[in-house]
Design a protein around this motif. Structure first.
Motif, PDB file in Angstrom:
ATOM      1  N   VAL A  50      23.533  14.456   0.524  1.00  0.00           N
ATOM      2  CA  VAL A  50      22.077  14.556   0.527  1.00  0.00           C
ATOM      3  C   VAL A  50      21.502  13.245   1.034  1.00  0.00           C
ATOM      4  CG1 VAL A  50      21.870  13.824  -1.888  1.00  0.00           C
ATOM      5  CG2 VAL A  50      20.012  15.108  -0.826  1.00  0.00           C
ATOM      6  N   ILE A  51      20.389  13.358   1.763  1.00  0.00           N
ATOM      7  CA  ILE A  51      19.633  12.185   2.181  1.00  0.00           C
ATOM      8  C   ILE A  51      18.194  12.394   1.734  1.00  0.00           C
ATOM      9  CG2 ILE A  51      19.260  13.140   4.508  1.00  0.00           C
ATOM     10  CD1 ILE A  51      19.345  10.160   5.484  1.00  0.00           C
ATOM     11  N   ASN A  52      17.672  11.404   1.049  1.00  0.00           N
ATOM     12  CA  ASN A  52      16.333  11.502   0.494  1.00  0.00           C
ATOM     13  C   ASN A  52      15.274  11.072   1.505  1.00  0.00           C
ATOM     14  OD1 ASN A  52      17.151  12.391  -2.141  1.00  0.00           O
ATOM     15  ND2 ASN A  52      17.980  10.334  -2.436  1.00  0.00           N
ATOM     16  N   TYR A  53      14.007  11.244   1.113  1.00  0.00           N
ATOM     17  CA  TYR A  53      12.925  10.857   2.011  1.00  0.00           C
ATOM     18  C   TYR A  53      12.996   9.372   2.324  1.00  0.00           C
ATOM     19  CZ  TYR A  53      10.215   8.180  -1.344  1.00  0.00           C
ATOM     20  OH  TYR A  53       9.793   7.198  -2.193  1.00  0.00           O
ATOM     21  N   ARG A  66      34.215   9.200   4.568  1.00  0.00           N
ATOM     22  CA  ARG A  66      34.609   9.959   5.768  1.00  0.00           C
ATOM     23  C   ARG A  66      33.398  10.584   6.443  1.00  0.00           C
ATOM     24  NH1 ARG A  66      37.626  14.357   5.558  1.00  0.00           N
ATOM     25  NH2 ARG A  66      36.987  14.946   3.435  1.00  0.00           N
ATOM     26  N   PHE A  67      32.438  11.040   5.640  1.00  0.00           N
ATOM     27  CA  PHE A  67      31.256  11.712   6.167  1.00  0.00           C
ATOM     28  C   PHE A  67      30.050  10.793   6.033  1.00  0.00           C
ATOM     29  CE2 PHE A  67      32.568  16.446   5.352  1.00  0.00           C
ATOM     30  CZ  PHE A  67      33.771  16.209   6.022  1.00  0.00           C
ATOM     31  N   THR A  68      29.109  10.935   6.984  1.00  0.00           N
ATOM     32  CA  THR A  68      27.861  10.189   6.941  1.00  0.00           C
ATOM     33  C   THR A  68      26.712  11.134   7.224  1.00  0.00           C
ATOM     34  OG1 THR A  68      28.966   8.177   7.740  1.00  0.00           O
ATOM     35  CG2 THR A  68      26.556   8.267   7.906  1.00  0.00           C
ATOM     36  N   ILE A  69      25.730  11.123   6.351  1.00  0.00           N
ATOM     37  CA  ILE A  69      24.520  11.920   6.555  1.00  0.00           C
ATOM     38  C   ILE A  69      23.406  10.984   6.999  1.00  0.00           C
ATOM     39  CG2 ILE A  69      23.841  11.758   4.117  1.00  0.00           C
ATOM     40  CD1 ILE A  69      22.638  14.578   4.399  1.00  0.00           C
TER      41      ILE A  69
END
Length: 123
Positions: A50-53, A66-69
């Protein structure tokens, strides 16, 4: 009506990378947390990231490091960069918009969902 459209899925070999993209039609996109979830065959859908405002992020333990949002509010897009893929990452990946500016892994907080994009990782 908000629409979310995912793209970028496909077939990869273990260790390779893929980038998923989600495009949203919501005019209030920047005010909402955006999440990625996935559902593997025979399993329940689970939280990925999740990425917030505020651009703060949170990840499932299985994908950390490993993952980047990340997101581009000018384009109404959110991305999931997936590196060092593993066969257990094989799933349908869904983009979702949270009701709130700060999102948690709880799927009930996510009001709008995309149709999903298939990611298949071979060993």
């Amino acid at each position: 009506q908000v629409q979310l459209v995912e793209s970028g899925g496909g077939l990869a070999q273990a260790g390779e990378s893929l980038r998923l993209t989600c495009t949203a039609t919501a005019s209030t996109f920047s005010r909402h947390a955006m999440g990625w979830f996935r559902q593997a065959p025979g399993k329940e859908r689970e939280f990925v990231a999740v990425i917030n405002y505020s651009f703060s992020v949170n990840y499932a333990d299985s994908v950390k490091e490993r993952f980047t949002i990340y997101r581009d509010n000018d384009k109404n897009m959110v991305y999931l960069q997936m590196n060092r893929l593993k066969p257990e990452d094989t799933a349908i990946y869904f983009c979702a918009m949270n009701l709130y500016a700060l999102g948690r892994p709880d799927q009930k907080e996510y009001y709008y969902w995309g149709q999903g994009t298939q990611v298949t990782v071979s060993s």
